[in-house]
Scaffold this motif. Structure first.
Motif, PDB file in Angstrom:
ATOM      1  N   TYR A 156       0.827  -1.207   0.000  1.00 16.36           N
ATOM      2  CA  TYR A 156       0.000   0.000   0.000  1.00 16.36           C
ATOM      3  C   TYR A 156       0.863   1.259   0.000  1.00 16.36           C
ATOM      4  O   TYR A 156       0.618   2.191  -0.785  1.00 16.36           O
ATOM      5  CB  TYR A 156      -0.938   0.026   1.208  1.00 16.36           C
ATOM      6  CG  TYR A 156      -1.796   1.272   1.231  1.00 16.36           C
ATOM      7  CD1 TYR A 156      -2.947   1.338   0.477  1.00 16.36           C
ATOM      8  CD2 TYR A 156      -1.394   2.402   1.937  1.00 16.36           C
ATOM      9  CE1 TYR A 156      -3.718   2.492   0.447  1.00 16.36           C
ATOM     10  CE2 TYR A 156      -2.151   3.563   1.917  1.00 16.36           C
ATOM     11  CZ  TYR A 156      -3.315   3.602   1.173  1.00 16.36           C
ATOM     12  OH  TYR A 156      -4.050   4.756   1.127  1.00 16.36           O
ATOM     13  N   SER A 205      -7.699   0.625 -16.296  1.00 16.02           N
ATOM     14  CA  SER A 205      -6.963   1.417 -15.310  1.00 16.02           C
ATOM     15  C   SER A 205      -5.477   1.044 -15.296  1.00 16.02           C
ATOM     16  O   SER A 205      -5.089  -0.001 -15.839  1.00 16.02           O
ATOM     17  CB  SER A 205      -7.543   1.185 -13.914  1.00 16.02           C
ATOM     18  OG  SER A 205      -7.284  -0.147 -13.484  1.00 16.02           O
ATOM     19  N   GLY A 246      -3.807   0.161 -12.695  1.00 15.12           N
ATOM     20  CA  GLY A 246      -3.669  -1.052 -11.893  1.00 15.12           C
ATOM     21  C   GLY A 246      -3.929  -2.300 -12.723  1.00 15.12           C
ATOM     22  O   GLY A 246      -3.228  -3.312 -12.577  1.00 15.12           O
ATOM     23  N   THR A 247      -4.909  -2.232 -13.610  1.00 15.45           N
ATOM     24  CA  THR A 247      -5.210  -3.362 -14.494  1.00 15.45           C
ATOM     25  C   THR A 247      -4.050  -3.640 -15.431  1.00 15.45           C
ATOM     26  O   THR A 247      -3.650  -4.801 -15.624  1.00 15.45           O
ATOM     27  CB  THR A 247      -6.485  -3.095 -15.313  1.00 15.45           C
ATOM     28  OG1 THR A 247      -7.574  -2.837 -14.421  1.00 15.45           O
ATOM     29  CG2 THR A 247      -6.824  -4.281 -16.200  1.00 15.45           C
ATOM     30  N   LEU A 296      -2.187  -8.720  -7.430  1.00 14.84           N
ATOM     31  CA  LEU A 296      -3.581  -8.263  -7.457  1.00 14.84           C
ATOM     32  C   LEU A 296      -3.808  -7.165  -6.417  1.00 14.84           C
ATOM     33  O   LEU A 296      -4.503  -6.175  -6.688  1.00 14.84           O
ATOM     34  CB  LEU A 296      -4.511  -9.442  -7.194  1.00 14.84           C
ATOM     35  CG  LEU A 296      -6.013  -9.199  -7.388  1.00 14.84           C
ATOM     36  CD1 LEU A 296      -6.314  -8.800  -8.829  1.00 14.84           C
ATOM     37  CD2 LEU A 296      -6.803 -10.451  -7.016  1.00 14.84           C
ATOM     38  N   ALA A 297      -3.207  -7.346  -5.237  1.00 11.45           N
ATOM     39  CA  ALA A 297      -3.315  -6.323  -4.188  1.00 11.45           C
ATOM     40  C   ALA A 297      -2.681  -5.019  -4.655  1.00 11.45           C
ATOM     41  O   ALA A 297      -3.220  -3.926  -4.424  1.00 11.45           O
ATOM     42  CB  ALA A 297      -2.641  -6.813  -2.905  1.00 11.45           C
ATOM     43  N   PHE A 317      -4.985  -3.194  -7.079  1.00 11.44           N
ATOM     44  CA  PHE A 317      -6.111  -2.563  -6.384  1.00 11.44           C
ATOM     45  C   PHE A 317      -5.662  -1.301  -5.648  1.00 11.44           C
ATOM     46  O   PHE A 317      -6.288  -0.238  -5.758  1.00 11.44           O
ATOM     47  CB  PHE A 317      -6.735  -3.558  -5.405  1.00 11.44           C
ATOM     48  CG  PHE A 317      -7.804  -2.954  -4.543  1.00 11.44           C
ATOM     49  CD1 PHE A 317      -9.084  -2.748  -5.036  1.00 11.44           C
ATOM     50  CD2 PHE A 317      -7.528  -2.575  -3.228  1.00 11.44           C
ATOM     51  CE1 PHE A 317     -10.074  -2.175  -4.240  1.00 11.44           C
ATOM     52  CE2 PHE A 317      -8.509  -2.000  -2.430  1.00 11.44           C
ATOM     53  CZ  PHE A 317      -9.785  -1.800  -2.939  1.00 11.44           C
ATOM     54  N   ASP A 359      -4.770   1.690  -8.052  1.00 11.83           N
ATOM     55  CA  ASP A 359      -5.945   2.411  -8.561  1.00 11.83           C
ATOM     56  C   ASP A 359      -6.598   3.243  -7.462  1.00 11.83           C
ATOM     57  O   ASP A 359      -7.039   4.372  -7.704  1.00 11.83           O
ATOM     58  CB  ASP A 359      -6.953   1.417  -9.144  1.00 11.83           C
ATOM     59  CG  ASP A 359      -6.529   0.862 -10.489  1.00 11.83           C
ATOM     60  OD1 ASP A 359      -5.650   1.477 -11.129  1.00 11.83           O
ATOM     61  OD2 ASP A 359      -7.061  -0.182 -10.897  1.00 11.83           O
ATOM     62  N   PHE A 360      -6.637   2.681  -6.257  1.00 17.13           N
ATOM     63  CA  PHE A 360      -7.228   3.405  -5.136  1.00 17.13           C
ATOM     64  C   PHE A 360      -6.434   4.673  -4.834  1.00 17.13           C
ATOM     65  O   PHE A 360      -7.007   5.757  -4.644  1.00 17.13           O
ATOM     66  CB  PHE A 360      -7.277   2.502  -3.899  1.00 17.13           C
ATOM     67  CG  PHE A 360      -7.766   3.206  -2.664  1.00 17.13           C
ATOM     68  CD1 PHE A 360      -9.125   3.403  -2.457  1.00 17.13           C
ATOM     69  CD2 PHE A 360      -6.872   3.669  -1.707  1.00 17.13           C
ATOM     70  CE1 PHE A 360      -9.582   4.055  -1.310  1.00 17.13           C
ATOM     71  CE2 PHE A 360      -7.314   4.325  -0.573  1.00 17.13           C
ATOM     72  CZ  PHE A 360      -8.673   4.520  -0.363  1.00 17.13           C
TER      73      PHE A 360
END
Length: 229
Positions: free
Chosen positions: A28, A62, A64-65, A98-99, A102, A105-106
């Motif tokens: 994060y 996005s 992230g994608t 994957l984390a 996510f 993008d957040f």
């Protein structure tokens, strides 16, 4: 004896849980740093520059994608480089990937309000973003869990060729930059997201990690023992 075994298992599970928590927190913080570096607007890391330029060409997906797609490609290349060493457990690397997608993008959405016009402010934001990126990476290293597919690919090439890891990593990063530049020129007729900040990122992240490692060792020495994770 049975009680000791149960206690050891509980302690082991607790330690593993803490390591995974540290790992996810690291991801994060890393993505938050990446987001700040992007908002600085004076150049970003090789991996981010490639995925970022793709969002300009095809904004339906996005960043992230795109980052997760890149990780999938790296996992496939890892298998192709050294198929005999590829295990089913390697697919576990997709969990942190994957984390990361996510969280990226957040955090990009969270920092979307940042718009700076003064160059010095942009530079300071980049320096702070790289510090956060490096700290997140440092926590991931300390957790010592599964590698991301991109790092796994670099390690696999290292095992396959026997060349110096640092040289392989440099060639890999330069290849991503070249690919990002070529895609930008072909589709957008200009090079995007590769500027002086890209060079600063390459220099600062490594130096920040050295600093965090030094401070960690100092803290560990003062306590007189290994910290619990």
């Amino acid at each position: 004896m049975q009680n000791n075994t149960v206690t050891n298992e509980l302690q082991s599970n607790s330690t593993l849980t803490k390591r995974w928590a540290m790992y996810l927190i690291g991801i994060y913080i890393l993505t938050f740093g990446v987001s700040l570096a992007i908002r600085a607007g004076i150049g970003i890391s090789p991996q981010s520059s490639l995925t970022r330029v793709m969002t300009v060409i095809h904004p339906e997906l996005s960043q992230g994608t795109y980052n997760f797609i890149l990780e999938l490609i790296m996992l496939l290349l890892t298998y192709l480089v050294l198929p005999k060493d590829f295990k089913l457990k390697n697919f576990a690397s997709l969990i942190p990937a994957l984390a990361l997608a996510f969280f990226l993008d957040f955090n990009l959405q969270l920092t979307s309000f940042i718009q700076l016009d003064v160059y010095f402010a942009k530079l300071m934001l980049l320096v702070f973003g790289d510090a956060a990126l490096a700290f997140g990476l440092f926590l991931m290293i300390q957790a010592n869990l599964v590698l991301m597919p991109i790092d796994m690919f670099v390690n696999t090439v290292f095992k396959r060729t026997g060349k110096k890891w640092g040289n392989i990593k440099t060639i890999f990063d330069c290849s991503l930059l070249l690919l990002a530049a070529c895609i930008g020129l072909f589709f957008l007729h200009k090079i995007m997201f590769i500027r002086e900040g890209t060079i600063l990122n390459a220099i600062l992240v490594g130096q920040y990690i050295k600093l965090y490692s030094y401070l960690f060792k100092r803290s560990k020495a003062r306590k007189g023992g290994a910290p619990t994770i």
